[in-house]
Design a protein around this motif. Structure first.
Motif, PDB file in Angstrom:
ATOM      1  N   ALA B 113       0.874  -1.181   0.000  1.00 18.77           N
ATOM      2  CA  ALA B 113       0.000   0.000   0.000  1.00 18.77           C
ATOM      3  C   ALA B 113       0.901   1.217   0.000  1.00 18.77           C
ATOM      4  CB  ALA B 113      -0.895   0.001   1.230  1.00 18.77           C
ATOM      5  N   VAL B 114       0.890   1.941  -1.086  1.00 18.25           N
ATOM      6  CA  VAL B 114       1.758   3.116  -1.204  1.00 18.25           C
ATOM      7  C   VAL B 114       0.913   4.369  -1.019  1.00 18.25           C
ATOM      8  CG1 VAL B 114       3.281   4.432  -2.720  1.00 18.25           C
ATOM      9  CG2 VAL B 114       3.363   1.951  -2.743  1.00 18.25           C
ATOM     10  N   ALA B 115       1.413   5.239  -0.169  1.00 15.77           N
ATOM     11  CA  ALA B 115       0.709   6.507   0.052  1.00 15.77           C
ATOM     12  C   ALA B 115       1.550   7.643  -0.489  1.00 15.77           C
ATOM     13  CB  ALA B 115       0.459   6.706   1.543  1.00 15.77           C
ATOM     14  N   GLY B 116       0.879   8.537  -1.212  1.00 13.66           N
ATOM     15  CA  GLY B 116       1.534   9.762  -1.625  1.00 13.66           C
ATOM     16  C   GLY B 116       1.309  10.794  -0.537  1.00 13.66           C
ATOM     17  N   GLY B 135      18.835   5.158   6.048  1.00 11.80           N
ATOM     18  CA  GLY B 135      18.579   6.239   5.110  1.00 11.80           C
ATOM     19  C   GLY B 135      17.977   7.453   5.806  1.00 11.80           C
ATOM     20  N   ARG B 136      17.028   8.055   5.127  1.00 17.24           N
ATOM     21  CA  ARG B 136      16.458   9.302   5.649  1.00 17.24           C
ATOM     22  C   ARG B 136      14.968   9.361   5.316  1.00 17.24           C
ATOM     23  NH1 ARG B 136      15.160  12.126   1.344  1.00 17.24           N
ATOM     24  NH2 ARG B 136      16.363  11.936  -0.591  1.00 17.24           N
ATOM     25  N   PRO B 137      14.232  10.286   5.962  1.00 16.22           N
ATOM     26  CA  PRO B 137      12.818  10.450   5.599  1.00 16.22           C
ATOM     27  C   PRO B 137      12.685  11.165   4.257  1.00 16.22           C
ATOM     28  CG  PRO B 137      13.376  11.657   7.628  1.00 16.22           C
ATOM     29  CD  PRO B 137      14.648  11.151   7.075  1.00 16.22           C
ATOM     30  N   LEU B 138      11.445  11.214   3.769  1.00 14.32           N
ATOM     31  CA  LEU B 138      11.187  11.979   2.539  1.00 14.32           C
ATOM     32  C   LEU B 138      11.433  13.457   2.808  1.00 14.32           C
ATOM     33  CD1 LEU B 138       7.848  10.301   1.327  1.00 14.32           C
ATOM     34  CD2 LEU B 138      10.132  10.044   0.282  1.00 14.32           C
ATOM     35  N   ALA B 140      11.091  17.639   1.125  1.00 11.97           N
ATOM     36  CA  ALA B 140      10.223  18.452   0.262  1.00 11.97           C
ATOM     37  C   ALA B 140      10.708  18.434  -1.192  1.00 11.97           C
ATOM     38  CB  ALA B 140      10.178  19.884   0.787  1.00 11.97           C
ATOM     39  N   ASP B 141      12.023  18.324  -1.385  1.00 10.55           N
ATOM     40  CA  ASP B 141      12.545  18.370  -2.757  1.00 10.55           C
ATOM     41  C   ASP B 141      12.678  16.985  -3.389  1.00 10.55           C
ATOM     42  OD1 ASP B 141      14.530  17.492  -1.112  1.00 10.55           O
ATOM     43  OD2 ASP B 141      16.109  18.801  -1.928  1.00 10.55           O
ATOM     44  N   ASP B 142      12.191  15.956  -2.695  1.00  8.12           N
ATOM     45  CA  ASP B 142      12.229  14.610  -3.278  1.00  8.12           C
ATOM     46  C   ASP B 142      11.215  14.501  -4.406  1.00  8.12           C
ATOM     47  OD1 ASP B 142      14.240  13.282  -1.884  1.00  8.12           O
ATOM     48  OD2 ASP B 142      12.918  12.820  -0.190  1.00  8.12           O
ATOM     49  N   ASP B 143      11.563  13.697  -5.391  1.00 14.15           N
ATOM     50  CA  ASP B 143      10.613  13.465  -6.487  1.00 14.15           C
ATOM     51  C   ASP B 143      10.382  11.961  -6.630  1.00 14.15           C
ATOM     52  OD1 ASP B 143       8.985  13.798  -8.677  1.00 14.15           O
ATOM     53  OD2 ASP B 143      10.658  13.848 -10.110  1.00 14.15           O
ATOM     54  N   ALA B 144      11.252  11.245  -7.330  1.00 16.68           N
ATOM     55  CA  ALA B 144      11.067   9.802  -7.527  1.00 16.68           C
ATOM     56  C   ALA B 144      11.698   9.047  -6.367  1.00 16.68           C
ATOM     57  CB  ALA B 144      11.689   9.372  -8.850  1.00 16.68           C
ATOM     58  N   ALA B 145      11.153   9.279  -5.161  1.00 14.08           N
ATOM     59  CA  ALA B 145      11.745   8.673  -3.949  1.00 14.08           C
ATOM     60  C   ALA B 145      10.671   7.886  -3.218  1.00 14.08           C
ATOM     61  CB  ALA B 145      12.299   9.765  -3.052  1.00 14.08           C
ATOM     62  N   ILE B 146      11.127   6.952  -2.427  1.00 12.82           N
ATOM     63  CA  ILE B 146      10.176   6.149  -1.636  1.00 12.82           C
ATOM     64  C   ILE B 146      10.837   5.726  -0.315  1.00 12.82           C
ATOM     65  CG2 ILE B 146      10.859   3.932  -2.694  1.00 12.82           C
ATOM     66  CD1 ILE B 146       7.845   3.168  -2.638  1.00 12.82           C
ATOM     67  N   VAL B 147      10.036   5.711   0.744  1.00 11.34           N
ATOM     68  CA  VAL B 147      10.494   5.084   2.001  1.00 11.34           C
ATOM     69  C   VAL B 147       9.546   3.912   2.236  1.00 11.34           C
ATOM     70  CG1 VAL B 147      11.479   7.178   3.034  1.00 11.34           C
ATOM     71  CG2 VAL B 147       9.101   6.598   3.480  1.00 11.34           C
ATOM     72  N   LEU B 148      10.071   2.830   2.759  1.00 10.33           N
ATOM     73  CA  LEU B 148       9.216   1.665   2.933  1.00 10.33           C
ATOM     74  C   LEU B 148       9.566   0.907   4.208  1.00 10.33           C
ATOM     75  CD1 LEU B 148      10.141  -0.970   0.167  1.00 10.33           C
ATOM     76  CD2 LEU B 148      11.493   1.014   0.689  1.00 10.33           C
ATOM     77  N   GLY B 149       8.613   0.066   4.598  1.00 14.71           N
ATOM     78  CA  GLY B 149       8.768  -0.692   5.825  1.00 14.71           C
ATOM     79  C   GLY B 149       9.902  -1.690   5.749  1.00 14.71           C
ATOM     80  N   GLU B 150      10.440  -1.968   6.921  1.00 15.12           N
ATOM     81  CA  GLU B 150      11.627  -2.816   6.995  1.00 15.12           C
ATOM     82  C   GLU B 150      11.371  -4.214   6.423  1.00 15.12           C
ATOM     83  OE1 GLU B 150      12.930  -4.039  10.944  1.00 15.12           O
ATOM     84  OE2 GLU B 150      14.878  -3.139  10.479  1.00 15.12           O
ATOM     85  N   ALA B 151      10.229  -4.819   6.773  1.00 13.77           N
ATOM     86  CA  ALA B 151       9.933  -6.176   6.299  1.00 13.77           C
ATOM     87  C   ALA B 151       9.704  -6.188   4.796  1.00 13.77           C
ATOM     88  CB  ALA B 151       8.708  -6.714   7.021  1.00 13.77           C
ATOM     89  N   LEU B 152       9.072  -5.138   4.297  1.00 17.95           N
ATOM     90  CA  LEU B 152       8.832  -5.039   2.856  1.00 17.95           C
ATOM     91  C   LEU B 152      10.170  -4.922   2.119  1.00 17.95           C
ATOM     92  CD1 LEU B 152       6.697  -4.789   0.620  1.00 17.95           C
ATOM     93  CD2 LEU B 152       6.615  -2.321   1.065  1.00 17.95           C
ATOM     94  N   ALA B 153      11.054  -4.081   2.644  1.00 21.30           N
ATOM     95  CA  ALA B 153      12.388  -3.918   2.036  1.00 21.30           C
ATOM     96  C   ALA B 153      13.158  -5.238   2.078  1.00 21.30           C
ATOM     97  CB  ALA B 153      13.155  -2.832   2.782  1.00 21.30           C
ATOM     98  N   ARG B 154      13.014  -5.921   3.204  1.00 22.16           N
ATOM     99  CA  ARG B 154      13.729  -7.200   3.351  1.00 22.16           C
ATOM    100  C   ARG B 154      13.196  -8.218   2.345  1.00 22.16           C
ATOM    101  NH1 ARG B 154      13.178  -7.722   8.562  1.00 22.16           N
ATOM    102  NH2 ARG B 154      11.331  -9.049   8.418  1.00 22.16           N
ATOM    103  N   MET B 200       5.606   7.825  -0.658  1.00 18.65           N
ATOM    104  CA  MET B 200       6.334   8.541  -1.699  1.00 18.65           C
ATOM    105  C   MET B 200       5.764   9.964  -1.770  1.00 18.65           C
ATOM    106  SD  MET B 200       4.613   6.786  -5.083  1.00 18.65           S
ATOM    107  CE  MET B 200       5.216   7.978  -6.292  1.00 18.65           C
ATOM    108  N   PRO B 201       6.457  10.894  -2.403  1.00 19.30           N
ATOM    109  CA  PRO B 201       5.965  12.278  -2.445  1.00 19.30           C
ATOM    110  C   PRO B 201       4.599  12.358  -3.136  1.00 19.30           C
ATOM    111  CG  PRO B 201       8.257  12.188  -3.101  1.00 19.30           C
ATOM    112  CD  PRO B 201       7.787  10.778  -3.043  1.00 19.30           C
ATOM    113  N   LEU B 202       3.714  13.192  -2.616  1.00 17.00           N
ATOM    114  CA  LEU B 202       2.340  13.290  -3.098  1.00 17.00           C
ATOM    115  C   LEU B 202       2.285  13.729  -4.567  1.00 17.00           C
ATOM    116  CD1 LEU B 202      -0.736  13.241  -2.520  1.00 17.00           C
ATOM    117  CD2 LEU B 202      -0.533  15.589  -1.690  1.00 17.00           C
ATOM    118  N   ASP B 203       3.107  14.735  -4.905  1.00 14.66           N
ATOM    119  CA  ASP B 203       3.038  15.251  -6.278  1.00 14.66           C
ATOM    120  C   ASP B 203       3.414  14.173  -7.293  1.00 14.66           C
ATOM    121  OD1 ASP B 203       2.205  17.634  -5.352  1.00 14.66           O
ATOM    122  OD2 ASP B 203       4.197  18.584  -5.364  1.00 14.66           O
ATOM    123  N   ARG B 204       4.450  13.401  -6.949  1.00 12.05           N
ATOM    124  CA  ARG B 204       4.888  12.338  -7.850  1.00 12.05           C
ATOM    125  C   ARG B 204       3.802  11.252  -7.952  1.00 12.05           C
ATOM    126  NH1 ARG B 204       9.521  11.310 -11.212  1.00 12.05           N
ATOM    127  NH2 ARG B 204       9.452   9.083 -11.676  1.00 12.05           N
TER     128      ARG B 204
END
Lengths: 230, 405
Positions: B113-116, B135-138, B140-154, B200-204
């Motif tokens: 489930a991805v939220a913008g 890493g780091r949080p999202l 304001a100047d991020d565009d094609a970026a995503i942060v995700l849960g640890e288990a999902l990344a794993r 991920m960023p809302l605009d993207r």
């Protein structure tokens, strides 16, 4: 002009229990207590002295017959009305003093005045005054346990008298007192009767009390055996 | 003087009175502390759970909660956000768009489930930014970026700096596809979230999913959850003006609400039992005291006191006793709650379970007038009601019988 009796008993019967255990404590008692009487009610144990005093004091109601106190018949009265009647018309002195143990001598007396709705300052003055009259000046703040038997009975007399009732009833008031204290208490009640005209009816078989009696009523098996004035 | 007499009567048997007071004080103390602790833990649970994803409340298109189709949107959220943020209780309102997608890395793919989200505002609503473990949080100047849960990344064998492919259905029914760079990996401790959620960023997001400026929800936050709960009627009215509905915390997290209700029900039974036991013990003591004084009551009746007056005096004794007992209990309970409200309470070995429910490892009791007064008030009320038993006994007394008792 005829003086009206303070208490009038007509054809009073009192039966306790039922069936074989029935006890006929009073049988067709006719009695008038007149203002200023200093009467003793005597008789052997079980003769009905206490039962009659209870009727005269509105503590109990007759099985049949009528008791009228200061013009008010007890017939049909509820608990609350009987309480009012006792508060306004009757003072009691008991054999066992029966003071409230957590109240001081003065407070035991003030308590009755509070039931009459008397303001605090007036209550206090009146209680002090009556304690002086019964010779307990200086002992006002003592609790019953800090007073001797005679002193406690004086407080009880003061409590009975403080609201100026029509009649004071005393049931064996000297039974727990020694001779000297008995004499003092009888003299006190006699003086109050003489000086203030307070009506006393004293249930007793103590000859020292009877000596001062102006009227002697003898009960036997629930009937008035004799009623003599001296 | 009747009140004074009632007070003195209580102290006729000082040891018995002290024991009664101790019982009442202990029960009251326990109730004050336990209610503060229990509700304090609910506060933590709600705030923590809601601050991971949902916020304290949300405005959504009607029916979106039950059937979260991407096509159910709030077309222009700017007016709605402005109105929501105009309320003093609302500190931030942030728009979001949500999509159910397939995330792929090479041959591995998982549903997510991805939220913008608005990276600037979201940081005030959710704790995702503070839960970033790599890493780091999202930004304001991020565009094609995503942060995700640890288990999902794993599961996807992703690490910070890797790229992940996103495939989903856009709002117009076309295929939404994007390639995003993993900038952060978070761990909330809640398995379902860590295994499924990505931001991920809302605009993207809106660009990828062809949303034309629309959003699926607006999440709100306030200084305190209770502020938002109190503002609910106004929030509902604002939502209605924008053809949307307002969802409160219980609607957003029904499982948490049910768990709290269940826990509260179980605890209420325990508290109720405690109160009833205390009331009966006190009542027994008072009834004994009334029986002991039957003769004295007979004398009071003889001197002209009415049965009702004696009954009220006995009732006053009951009330005095319960006020003193519960008063002591309230002071002690508040002291205990205040102390543990500062240092917190830890339960060794329970942290794993706690984290699943959004609870911090240390729980802090929180006092409110309700939590402090509810238990002791229940004791006083029930004792006052139970006082009718000795009261009725006094009403039935006859002076002669009572004096001969």
């Amino acid at each position: 002009m005829m003086t009206e009796p303070i208490v009038s008993c007509r054809g009073v019967n009192k039966i306790f229990g039922s069936g074989e255990l029935q006890v006929h404590a009073l049988r067709d008692v006719d009695l008038d207590i007149m203002p200023g009487d200093f009467a003793t009610l005597a008789g052997p144990s079980g003769s009905g002295k206490t039962t009659l005093l209870n009727m005269v004091g509105a503590l109990d109601t007759p099985t049949s017959g009528e008791v009228v106190i200061d013009g008010q018949s007890l017939r049909g009265m509820g608990k609350s009305e009987l309480s009012d009647l006792r508060l306004n018309k009757v003072g009691f002195v008991f054999q066992a003093y029966n003071l409230v143990p957590v109240l001081s001598a003065r407070e035991n007396i003030e308590f009755v005045l509070e039931l009459h709705g008397m303001p605090s300052a007036e209550r206090r003055d009146r209680a002090r005054e009556i304690l002086r009259e019964v010779g307990l000046e200086g002992l006002e703040n003592r609790r019953p346990a800090q007073l001797s038997g005679g002193q406690q009975q004086r407080v009880a007399v003061a409590r009975a008298l403080v609201a100026r009732p029509s009649i004071v009833l005393a049931d064996e008031p000297t039974a727990n007192l020694d001779s000297k204290t008995t004499e003092e208490l009888v003299q006190l009640m006699y003086r109050l009767n003489r000086e203030f005209g307070t009506t006393f009816v004293i249930g007793t078989h103590d000859p020292r009390v009877m000596e001062h009696s102006k009227r002697h009523i003898e009960l036997l098996d629930g009937r008035i055996a004799s009623d003599e004035r001296s | 003087m009747i009140a004074s007499l009632a007070w003195r009567n209580i102290w006729r048997q000082p040891t018995r009175t002290a024991l009664s007071l101790t019982g009442m004080a202990f029960a009251s103390m326990l109730l004050v502390f336990m209610l503060s602790f229990q509700f304090g833990s609910y506060d933590s649970m709600k705030a923590n759970i809601l601050r991971i994803i949902d916020g304290f409340g949300q405005v959504q298109p009607p029916g979106y909660k039950d059937d979260p189709e991407i096509t159910k949107v709030i077309r222009d959220p700017s007016g709605l956000i402005a109105e929501l943020e105009s309320l003093p209780q609302v500190t931030t309102a942030s728009a979001r768009a949500n999509g159910y997608v397939l995330l792929a890395n090479g041959e591995r793919s998982f549903a997510a489930a991805v939220a913008g989200v608005d990276p600037v505002k979201e940081v005030r609503i959710t704790r995702i930014a503070s839960l970033i473990k790599q890493g780091r949080p999202l930004r304001a100047d991020d565009d094609a970026a995503i942060v995700l849960g640890e288990a999902l990344a794993r599961n996807l064998r992703l690490k910070v700096g890797d790229r992940v492919t996103l495939l989903g259905t856009a709002m117009d029914g076309s295929v939404a596809a994007d390639v995003l760079k993993v900038v952060g990996i978070f761990r909330t401790g809640i398995t379902e979230i860590d295994r499924q959620i990505a931001h991920m960023p809302l605009d993207r997001f809106r660009e990828t999913f062809v949303m034309d400026g629309a959003v699926n929800e607006v999440a709100i936050i306030g200084r305190d959850l209770r502020d938002i709960i109190n503002a609910e009627p106004r929030l509902r009215a604002i939502a209605a003006r924008h053809d949307a509905v307002y969802l409160n915390w219980g609607q957003l997290q029904p499982a948490v609400k049910q768990a709290i209700t269940l826990d509260m029900t179980t605890a209420s039974l325990m508290y109720g039992t405690l109160v009833i036991v205390v009331v009966f013990i006190i009542l027994n003591t008072l009834y004994m005291s009334v029986l002991e004084r039957t003769r004295e009551f007979g004398v009071l009746l003889a001197v002209g006191m009415k049965p009702g007056q004696i009954g009220r005096m006995v009732w006053m004794e009951i009330i005095f006793l319960s006020l003193v007992g519960t008063g002591i209990g309230i002071v002690l309970g508040m002291g205990l709650a205040w102390y543990f409200g500062r240092v917190g309470v830890t339960f060794e070995g329970m942290q794993q379970i706690f984290s699943q429910w959004g609870l911090p490892p240390r729980i802090y009791p929180r006092m409110t007038p309700f939590r402090v007064l509810a238990g002791p008030s229940a004791i006083i009320l029930l004792i006052a009601i139970a006082g009718i038993i000795p009261y009725r006994r006094v009403l039935g007394l006859e002076p002669v019988k009572a004096m001969n008792a």
